[in-house]
Design an enzyme around this catalytic site. Structure first.
Site, PDB file in Angstrom:
ATOM      1  N   CYS A   1      38.036  81.799 -27.978  1.00 25.53           N
ATOM      2  CA  CYS A   1      37.864  82.338 -29.323  1.00 25.53           C
ATOM      3  C   CYS A   1      36.470  82.943 -29.471  1.00 25.53           C
ATOM      4  O   CYS A   1      35.519  82.491 -28.840  1.00 25.53           O
ATOM      5  CB  CYS A   1      38.064  81.232 -30.362  1.00 25.53           C
ATOM      6  SG  CYS A   1      38.011  81.851 -32.070  1.00 25.53           S
TER       7      CYS A   1
ATOM      8  N   CYS B   1      39.423  76.189 -36.072  1.00 27.32           N
ATOM      9  CA  CYS B   1      39.459  77.621 -35.751  1.00 27.32           C
ATOM     10  C   CYS B   1      39.866  78.429 -36.989  1.00 27.32           C
ATOM     11  O   CYS B   1      40.936  78.200 -37.567  1.00 27.32           O
ATOM     12  CB  CYS B   1      40.450  77.875 -34.616  1.00 27.32           C
ATOM     13  SG  CYS B   1      40.539  79.607 -34.123  1.00 27.32           S
TER      14      CYS B   1
HETATM   15 CO    CO Z   1      38.426  80.193 -33.473  1.00 29.21          CO
END
Ligand code: CO
Length: 208
Positions: free
Chosen positions: A41, A100
């Site tokens: 990410c 996230c």
């Molecule tokens: Co993330």
């Protein structure tokens, strides 16, 4: 932080590297031979080299919102192809993380404009596992499980590709699904079974 400070940091980093190894940049400029492709990410708190204790040259990195591997995304598919065919990496890692923002966005019903198509890819993962996820009443626990299932689905997307299936057969390349626990700093291995992915109702993705 002021941007000037970054250039000061850079000078200090060069000095530190040369103090430990005077040929550091000479060797770095000879070329790269990373043994791992890391897909993670873009979140600023998840710093791949730092959390894995790796040095420049050791890991080929691709990052995007929520560590996605959409089947028709030319960017991530080019990275995978290059890493497997040209760099001949031995491992591909998909690393998600708890807390996230991309995963949270997919769980909330908000029009995010330009971001909608990307987040739809994450929502598709939720739909695939809706029964399991809807059964988790605690929102925090449901988020964590969604993060894990999303990593697994992105590993499946990698395994669907011809280049990776060939490299698994001929060069024993392995795929790993990990989650970075942002609350403790720990890396959790989800244990991806490559061959198992291409069996049963997933056999449709087998290309040879
Ligand atoms: Co993330």
């Amino acid at each position: 932080m002021k941007i000037e400070k970054i250039f000061e940091n850079n000078q200090q980093w060069i000095a530190d590297k040369l103090k430990k190894d005077e040929d550091f940049f000479v060797n770095l400029s000879k070329g790269q031979n990373p043994y791992m492709l890391y897909i993670g990410c873009s979140d600023s708190r998840v710093s791949p080299e730092a959390m894995m204790g790796l040095e420049p040259g050791e890991v080929f990195v691709h990052r995007n919102i929520a560590n996605m591997v959409p089947n028709t995304d030319l960017n991530v598919m080019s990275v995978i192809n290059y890493a497997v065919e040209h760099l001949e990496v031995k491992h591909i890692v998909v690393c998600g993380h708890y807390d996230c923002g991309g995963i949270k966005a997919a769980m909330h019903h908000t029009d995010l404009g330009m971001l909608n198509p990307w987040v739809r890819n994450i929502r598709d993962v939720y739909r695939l596992h809706m029964e399991k996820l809807d059964a988790i009443t605690d929102e925090g626990d449901r988020h964590k499980r969604f993060v894990e299932l999303n990593v697994e689905e992105q590993c499946v997307n990698i395994i669907k590709t011809a280049v990776v299936q060939k490299a698994h057969r001929d060069k024993a390349i392995t795929i790993h699904g990990w989650v970075f626990d942002i609350h403790s700093g720990k890396l959790i291995d989800l244990g991806i079974d490559f061959d198992g992915v291409l069996e049963g109702n997933m056999g449709i993705y087998r290309l040879s």
